[in-house]
Design an enzyme around this catalytic site. Structure first.
Site, PDB file in Angstrom:
ATOM      1  N   HIS A   1      -8.706  -0.897  -5.803  1.00  0.00           N
ATOM      2  CA  HIS A   1      -8.346  -0.859  -7.218  1.00  0.00           C
ATOM      3  C   HIS A   1      -9.313  -1.740  -8.003  1.00  0.00           C
ATOM      4  CE1 HIS A   1      -4.125   0.720  -6.713  1.00  0.00           C
ATOM      5  NE2 HIS A   1      -4.322   0.223  -5.503  1.00  0.00           N
TER       6      HIS A   1
ATOM      7  N   GLN B   1       0.861  -1.185   0.000  1.00  0.00           N
ATOM      8  CA  GLN B   1       0.000   0.000   0.000  1.00  0.00           C
ATOM      9  C   GLN B   1       0.898   1.235   0.000  1.00  0.00           C
ATOM     10  OE1 GLN B   1      -2.192   0.718   3.630  1.00  0.00           O
ATOM     11  NE2 GLN B   1      -3.880   1.656   2.524  1.00  0.00           N
TER      12      GLN B   1
ATOM     13  N   HIS C   1      -8.152   2.455  -0.269  1.00  0.00           N
ATOM     14  CA  HIS C   1      -8.640   2.570  -1.639  1.00  0.00           C
ATOM     15  C   HIS C   1      -8.688   1.183  -2.267  1.00  0.00           C
ATOM     16  CE1 HIS C   1      -4.257   3.094  -1.776  1.00  0.00           C
ATOM     17  NE2 HIS C   1      -4.264   2.652  -3.027  1.00  0.00           N
TER      18      HIS C   1
ATOM     19  N   VAL D   1      -0.082   4.525  -0.566  1.00  0.00           N
ATOM     20  CA  VAL D   1      -0.728   5.660   0.090  1.00  0.00           C
ATOM     21  C   VAL D   1      -1.507   5.098   1.276  1.00  0.00           C
ATOM     22  CG1 VAL D   1      -2.367   7.560  -0.163  1.00  0.00           C
ATOM     23  CG2 VAL D   1      -0.933   6.898  -2.105  1.00  0.00           C
TER      24      VAL D   1
END
Length: 148
Positions: free
Chosen positions: A101, A93, A99, A95
């Site tokens: 994908h 990861q 989130h 960031v």
């Protein structure tokens, strides 16, 4: 320093945004693994999936299903889409903000996918990629406006 996804959610950084609601923003990955590589990003800063409230986690899966349907309608990933959450730094990861994908796939794309994985963050062909992202964003916004 503010995390990049928090800055995008606050409108402080540009992004190829496709959709937004109270909990999520949907945008194109600026370092795409494949064409129409989409990210569903939590509006709230949550480094790990466990940091999202249960109801928001449930909405993430429902939204990913709708975004995947729109991708297929637009001609991306008709036979397969990878859904990937890198949950924490040891899982790659980059960031530390939750989130998901959605990476559309097509038959025979594994060599290109592996190559992109190796050179993903190099500045090779950024103008070409940015032009492609702009075209994909326009196409997907149109489809999403009809699907969602």
């Amino acid at each position: 320093m503010t995390c990049v996804f928090c800055a995008i959610a606050a409108g402080q950084l540009p992004a190829h945004q496709l959709y937004q609601d109270d909990d999520f923003i949907v945008l194109l990955d600026i370092f795409p693994m494949r064409p129409a590589h989409v990210l569903i990003v939590s509006r709230a800063h949550a480094p790990f999936l466990k940091d999202l409230p249960t109801g928001v986690r449930d909405r993430l899966l429902a939204l990913s299903d709708r975004i995947a349907a729109a991708l297929r309608t637009a001609g991306y990933g008709r036979e397969g889409i990878n859904l990937v959450i890198n949950d924490g730094p040891d899982s790659n990861q980059h960031v530390p903000h939750l989130h998901l994908h959605l990476i559309p796939r097509r038959p025979g794309d594994l060599p290109a996918l592996l190559w992109r994985l190796l050179v993903r963050f190099l500045p090779l062909g950024r103008k070409r990629i940015e032009a492609r992202l702009q075209a994909e964003a326009e196409q997907l916004r149109l489809v999403l406006s009809k699907e969602i």
